[in-house]
Design an enzyme around this catalytic site. Structure first.
Site, PDB file in Angstrom:
ATOM      1  NE  ARG A 149      57.044  95.128  45.975  1.00  9.14           N
ATOM      2  CZ  ARG A 149      57.763  94.974  47.085  1.00  9.14           C
ATOM      3  NH1 ARG A 149      59.038  95.351  47.107  1.00  9.14           N
ATOM      4  NH2 ARG A 149      57.227  94.471  48.182  1.00  9.14           N
ATOM      5  CE  LYS A 173      54.271  97.506  46.759  1.00 10.47           C
ATOM      6  NZ  LYS A 173      52.983  96.816  46.944  1.00 10.47           N
ATOM      7  CG  HIS A 244      53.177  89.908  40.268  1.00 14.60           C
ATOM      8  ND1 HIS A 244      53.806  90.358  41.408  1.00 14.60           N
ATOM      9  CD2 HIS A 244      52.345  88.907  40.650  1.00 14.60           C
ATOM     10  CE1 HIS A 244      53.360  89.668  42.448  1.00 14.60           C
ATOM     11  NE2 HIS A 244      52.481  88.785  42.014  1.00 14.60           N
ATOM     12  NE  ARG A 247      57.079  90.851  44.123  1.00 13.79           N
ATOM     13  CZ  ARG A 247      57.907  91.156  45.115  1.00 13.79           C
ATOM     14  NH1 ARG A 247      59.214  91.152  44.916  1.00 13.79           N
ATOM     15  NH2 ARG A 247      57.450  91.441  46.322  1.00 13.79           N
ATOM     16  CG  HIS A 270      55.937  89.899  50.591  1.00 16.37           C
ATOM     17  ND1 HIS A 270      55.599  88.630  50.159  1.00 16.37           N
ATOM     18  CD2 HIS A 270      55.753  90.708  49.514  1.00 16.37           C
ATOM     19  CE1 HIS A 270      55.236  88.674  48.891  1.00 16.37           C
ATOM     20  NE2 HIS A 270      55.325  89.921  48.475  1.00 16.37           N
ATOM     21  CE1 TYR A 279      54.530  85.260  44.501  1.00 14.27           C
ATOM     22  CE2 TYR A 279      54.387  86.125  46.719  1.00 14.27           C
ATOM     23  CZ  TYR A 279      54.508  86.321  45.365  1.00 14.27           C
ATOM     24  OH  TYR A 279      54.579  87.607  44.870  1.00 14.27           O
TER      25      TYR A 279
END
Length: 305
Positions: A149, A173, A244, A247, A270, A279
């Protein structure tokens, strides 16, 4: 906003930070989401602790009526659900009134991605006579090779780079840590950037940051975004480019190279495999080729020929 609602909001934000380990951007977004809800409930004369599903459905309908798009509605409602989950934990509700609140129906959005050849074009368009040229090449390669990220990139530190083992220790995150392999090419681009970095007068407290600007401070997300958009224009790439995009390109390259979706999930950090599934946008030709090569009926048919 009433004193009671201000206290609820303050307690919720503290819960996000201390118990869920949310980062500053997430907390700021949730604060804005909850403010919308609390202002709505006050206008309706409904105490927060008496909120019912019907109130939340009316709130969601109002978001649509004032022109907020489906994706933004989903994000706001996500913040609202987190708020009521906190209120259940804190004993304000026995049953979560947002549990059956539905999101608006939205079409699947497949963000742009670059092929490896386009990434090379992006890098090759950089003017290496400029002081930050090698830095920008390193940024592009690290984003593409590691799938970071942009917030993880701009906060990347030397102490997170384990060169001999060839991996990065990333704090993602929710302050969740993951290990991400880094390619030899990305390490090579970083080495090329080091002479310029070492010539900078680095500001106190910024010494451990890997990527710096001309003033010796770590980069911001906006700086990286502007750089990528400029390079895309220089490279003649017509796609809409952002950090992004690289990514997404990382995940796409892994998927088309045969990587398992669970591996990609781990590399991207994730929490849910459902997030990673966006994706899955292989072309029809790629899907057809995969079936021809790997389905047992096709394998059997080839062997019998």
């Amino acid at each position: 906003m009433t004193t009671e609602n201000l206290k609820l909001r303050s307690d919720f934000l503290r819960y996000l930070k201390l118990q869920r380990g949310a980062n500053a951007n997430t907390i700021d977004a949730y604060e804005h989401d909850v403010d919308k809800l609390l202002n709505f409930l006050e206008q309706e004369g409904r105490p927060v602790v008496e909120t019912q599903l019907e109130d939340l459905q009316t709130f969601a309908a109002q978001l649509h009526d004032i022109g907020i798009g489906p994706r933004s509605q989903c994000r706001i409602l996500s913040g609202v659900r987190a708020f009521f989950k906190f209120m259940v934990i804190d004993g304000y509700f026995e049953q979560d009134p947002s549990e059956l609140l539905e999101n608006p129906v939205i079409g699947q959005h497949l963000p742009e991605y670059l092929t490896p050849e386009e990434v090379d074009r992006l890098k090759d368009s950089i003017d290496l006579s400029k002081p930050e040229g090698h830095r920008n090449r390193a940024i592009i390669e690290v984003l593409f090779s590691c799938g970071l990220r942009v917030s993880e990139l701009v906060n990347l530190k030397w102490s997170q780079l384990f060169r001999e083992e060839r991996f990065l220790r990333i704090l993602g995150k929710g302050s969740k840590e993951r290990l991400v392999p880094i390619s030899d090419l990305a390490l090579h681009e970083i080495d090329n950037y080091l002479p310029w970095r070492n010539s900078l007068k680095i500001k106190p407290g910024e010494e451990d940051y890997l990527f710096l600007n001309r003033r010796g401070s770590h980069l911001t997300r906006t700086m990286v975004l502007i750089m990528l958009k400029q390079q895309a224009e220089e490279a003649g790439i017509q796609k809409t480019i952002s950090p992004h995009t690289l990514r997404h390109s990382f995940a796409t390259a892994l998927l088309e190279g045969g990587a398992d979706l669970r591996v990609i999930q781990a590399m991207l950090g994730h929490e849910s495999i459902g997030t990673t599934e966006i994706y899955l946008h292989l072309s029809n030709q790629s899907l057809r080729q995969a079936v021809l090569e790997h389905h047992p009926r096709n394998i059997k048919d080839r062997e019998s020929l």
